[in-house]
Motif scaffolding. Sequence first.
Motif, PDB file in Angstrom:
ATOM      1  N   LEU A  11     -41.268 123.628 189.046  1.00 22.46           N
ATOM      2  CA  LEU A  11     -41.993 123.682 187.777  1.00 22.46           C
ATOM      3  C   LEU A  11     -41.161 123.217 186.584  1.00 22.46           C
ATOM      4  N   VAL A  12     -39.856 122.995 186.759  1.00 17.61           N
ATOM      5  CA  VAL A  12     -38.988 122.694 185.619  1.00 17.61           C
ATOM      6  C   VAL A  12     -39.491 121.517 184.778  1.00 17.61           C
ATOM      7  N   PRO A  13     -39.864 120.366 185.343  1.00 18.33           N
ATOM      8  CA  PRO A  13     -40.355 119.276 184.481  1.00 18.33           C
ATOM      9  C   PRO A  13     -41.580 119.668 183.661  1.00 18.33           C
ATOM     10  N   TYR A  14     -42.490 120.422 184.282  1.00 14.24           N
ATOM     11  CA  TYR A  14     -43.689 120.892 183.570  1.00 14.24           C
ATOM     12  C   TYR A  14     -43.295 121.843 182.441  1.00 14.24           C
ATOM     13  N   LEU A  71     -45.168 118.300 189.969  1.00 14.39           N
ATOM     14  CA  LEU A  71     -44.324 119.228 190.723  1.00 14.39           C
ATOM     15  C   LEU A  71     -43.152 118.476 191.324  1.00 14.39           C
ATOM     16  N   ALA A  72     -41.957 118.969 191.070  1.00 12.95           N
ATOM     17  CA  ALA A  72     -40.747 118.293 191.532  1.00 12.95           C
ATOM     18  C   ALA A  72     -40.268 118.854 192.858  1.00 12.95           C
ATOM     19  N   GLN A  73     -39.606 118.028 193.635  1.00 12.70           N
ATOM     20  CA  GLN A  73     -38.885 118.542 194.789  1.00 12.70           C
ATOM     21  C   GLN A  73     -37.765 119.430 194.267  1.00 12.70           C
ATOM     22  N   PRO A  74     -37.675 120.679 194.755  1.00 11.77           N
ATOM     23  CA  PRO A  74     -36.699 121.618 194.191  1.00 11.77           C
ATOM     24  C   PRO A  74     -35.263 121.164 194.400  1.00 11.77           C
ATOM     25  N   VAL A  75     -34.446 121.450 193.400  1.00 15.94           N
ATOM     26  CA  VAL A  75     -33.007 121.197 193.481  1.00 15.94           C
ATOM     27  C   VAL A  75     -32.292 122.526 193.298  1.00 15.94           C
ATOM     28  N   ARG A 101     -32.222 113.516 188.914  1.00 10.89           N
ATOM     29  CA  ARG A 101     -33.460 112.734 188.776  1.00 10.89           C
ATOM     30  C   ARG A 101     -34.518 113.417 189.628  1.00 10.89           C
ATOM     31  N   PHE A 102     -35.499 114.000 188.970  1.00 16.18           N
ATOM     32  CA  PHE A 102     -36.519 114.774 189.669  1.00 16.18           C
ATOM     33  C   PHE A 102     -37.496 113.850 190.406  1.00 16.18           C
ATOM     34  N   GLN A 103     -37.723 114.164 191.681  1.00 17.32           N
ATOM     35  CA  GLN A 103     -38.712 113.455 192.490  1.00 17.32           C
ATOM     36  C   GLN A 103     -40.032 114.221 192.380  1.00 17.32           C
ATOM     37  N   ILE A 104     -41.039 113.612 191.779  1.00 19.63           N
ATOM     38  CA  ILE A 104     -42.233 114.341 191.362  1.00 19.63           C
ATOM     39  C   ILE A 104     -43.478 113.873 192.105  1.00 19.63           C
ATOM     40  N   THR A 105     -44.239 114.864 192.554  1.00 18.16           N
ATOM     41  CA  THR A 105     -45.586 114.623 193.071  1.00 18.16           C
ATOM     42  C   THR A 105     -46.583 115.134 192.040  1.00 18.16           C
ATOM     43  N   CYS A 106     -47.504 114.296 191.621  1.00 17.97           N
ATOM     44  CA  CYS A 106     -48.522 114.692 190.648  1.00 17.97           C
ATOM     45  C   CYS A 106     -49.742 115.241 191.377  1.00 17.97           C
ATOM     46  N   TYR A 126     -37.149 111.223 185.610  1.00 12.31           N
ATOM     47  CA  TYR A 126     -38.270 111.523 186.501  1.00 12.31           C
ATOM     48  C   TYR A 126     -38.673 110.285 187.296  1.00 12.31           C
ATOM     49  N   GLN A 127     -38.934 110.496 188.581  1.00 13.76           N
ATOM     50  CA  GLN A 127     -39.496 109.444 189.427  1.00 13.76           C
ATOM     51  C   GLN A 127     -40.758 109.989 190.081  1.00 13.76           C
ATOM     52  N   ILE A 128     -41.891 109.358 189.804  1.00 19.18           N
ATOM     53  CA  ILE A 128     -43.158 109.779 190.394  1.00 19.18           C
ATOM     54  C   ILE A 128     -43.262 109.151 191.776  1.00 19.18           C
ATOM     55  N   ILE A 129     -43.258 110.001 192.807  1.00 22.78           N
ATOM     56  CA  ILE A 129     -43.224 109.479 194.171  1.00 22.78           C
ATOM     57  C   ILE A 129     -44.565 109.585 194.890  1.00 22.78           C
ATOM     58  N   ASP A 130     -45.499 110.409 194.344  1.00 22.50           N
ATOM     59  CA  ASP A 130     -46.774 110.564 195.058  1.00 22.50           C
ATOM     60  C   ASP A 130     -47.813 111.163 194.118  1.00 22.50           C
TER      61      ASP A 130
END
Length: 718
Positions: free
Chosen positions: A538-541, A640-644, A652-657, A709-713
């Motif tokens: 949830l961090v990016p949000y 929603l980011a892949q958790p780190v 660099r957060f990998q994000i699924t929208c 941020y990188q939107i991956i999906d």
Amino acid sequence: MKKNILSGLFYSVLMLLCFCTAYGQRQLVINEPAPGVKKISTGKLDQFTPYGFCDEAPMKAAMQQLPGAKLPFNINDIKIRITNRGVLVEIPLADTEQLYGFGLQIGSFNQRGLRKKPIVNDNPLNDVGYTHAPMPFYVSNKGYGILVNTARYTTFYCGTTEKLNNKQKIVNQNKNGNSVAELYKNDDKPGSNVAVDVPGAEGIEVYIFEGPELLNVLQRYNLFSGGGALPAIWGLGVKYRVKADFSQQQVMQMASYFRTNNIPVDVLGLEPKWQTAAYSCSYVWNKELFPSPALLIDSMKSHGFHLNLWEHAFVSPKSPLYEPLKNKAGDYLVWNGLVPDFADPAASKIFGDYHKETFIKQGISGFKMDECDNSNLTTGNSTWSFPEYSFFPSGINGEQMHQVFGIVYQKAIYKIYKELNTRTFLDVRASNAFASSYPAALYSDTYNHDEYIRMIVNSGFSGLIWSPEVRESNSVNDLMRRSQTAVLSAQTLYNSWYLQNPPWLQINREKNNRNELMPDAKQVEANVRTLLNFRMSLVPYLYNAFADYHFKGIPPFRALVVDYPRDKNTYNISDEYLIGQGILAAPLTEKADERKVYLPAGIWYNFNTNQKYEGGKEYIIKTSVTELPIFIKAGTILPLAQPVEYIAPDTRFQITCMVYGANPVNTTLFEDDGTTFNYQKGNFNTVNLSCTNKKGNVKRTGNFKHSRYQIIDWKFVL
């Protein structure tokens, strides 16, 4: 005849002037210091007020973008009287109005019909108004807010009294209650105004924040205070405070435990024993426990940890600060330590500069500023703090200093971080009005879970950040429910200052400190890890929600009534709240694994099951301990980011929208370095997320040269 008429008229005017003088009526000065903000002033104003300590200028350009407003009453109907008692302010109040605010209230939510006395207190009990963050500020669902700019102990009668009016119809009321409670209950709510009693004052300022909607009122207040806080992005991760007597070696072992077991933690907090003296404080490293602080700081940094130091502001005779502050302190001691006169900029500079050179420049990322409230005023034997009759060289008295001590303490520390262009996320035990811009999370020694949830909701009315920390628990279920609430708050904090091991390995305090772990400790650890990974997702949000707080004044955590002020069903809901633009949280406690949830107008989706619900209704919801009790509003694009495990400068957060509903509303992510104030110079990006025909679109605009941020999906929930 004419002479008699003139004589009578002169006599009437004279009597009116005498009446006004006798009852303290004064000429009011009204001006507009910022768009949508009116200020009424009269009499001799106090030298020290909450707004007087606000260094941040109003964000007038952003305020100008808010819709125009009109008060639901005539501003001239606000009455101010100055008498030998002090100041009385009377503000009109309609029969259907609902009132909220007064700072971080613990025992009440809707303040209509209550008598509130917002006073700083270390143990906020009942609903009288005692709190860690007392604020002379309330808001109405009719779309306005009232702030009485005073640091004095002040009482608000929120529609509880009715004045004698010889023209009103006399009603013969006869109560025949069957109990004392029924006889004394004042449930008729007869008051047509809010009466504000400010004893000792010789003048007053009253700020009126216009709407038109309740959300706009809060935006104006936060923007007028300098904009909402934007913490360092790592501060939105997880903070863990170690046991008070841990050594340097034990701190490093705890850090190793987190990384070895893949448990997300960004901040480690050191408790009192890091100093040579704590009550009062020396602000000097205890070399027996911490022989090499520089090595510790560097080692923690290399493993992705930030260090936070516990302290309070009472200066021990053993401290290097004692002599420089001796003539810039109050005339009473606390724990044999000085009380710095933070109302004096010179005293604040001495205190702040020492922290800058000794700690902040060496890599300390934040402080826990404890004990800056007051002794428990509800018991006669709680007398540890300085008395109200204290004198300070600046001229502020003990009563006023108590009310603002948390603010001026924050200011002394935060100012240094700003000078060094380094962002932080602090902990503090007290605050007051116009604190919106301070990235400092409040906390409390109280530990009632229901109250902790209510304080998340109440914090949004007052420009405050609240941290419902987790300590030990009654049961594993209690631990997990508390952890869910912590994950869904501004700061996720585990405070183990009296625990040898993390609370998820042993919930019992005595057994924990004997290193007797629970048989199912590893399973509980795994369940907590699941929740903490949700937090990191949830961090990016959350970071974008805090950016909206700073630039637009929108509280990142707020009550349902803020967004739905005309929905009567929201007026008294104090255990649900909105997070950002699209999430509704409905935390559970250990009392039950299901609860009643009210969903406002619209369509909502269960985050865990994707089940769709029609708004405007109540539902019974079940949520397991490893799920988040949240609902997503239709039209939301939820990144929603892949958790780190921690947030590094180059993360660099990998994000699924996640796209909810058929008509998604465009949303944004705020992108900058996350650690400096360069965003105030325009060095940031806005990442625009939109979706048409199940096709996601990303557009990045701005001056920040890197991509966080990188939107991956893209995934769709219909």
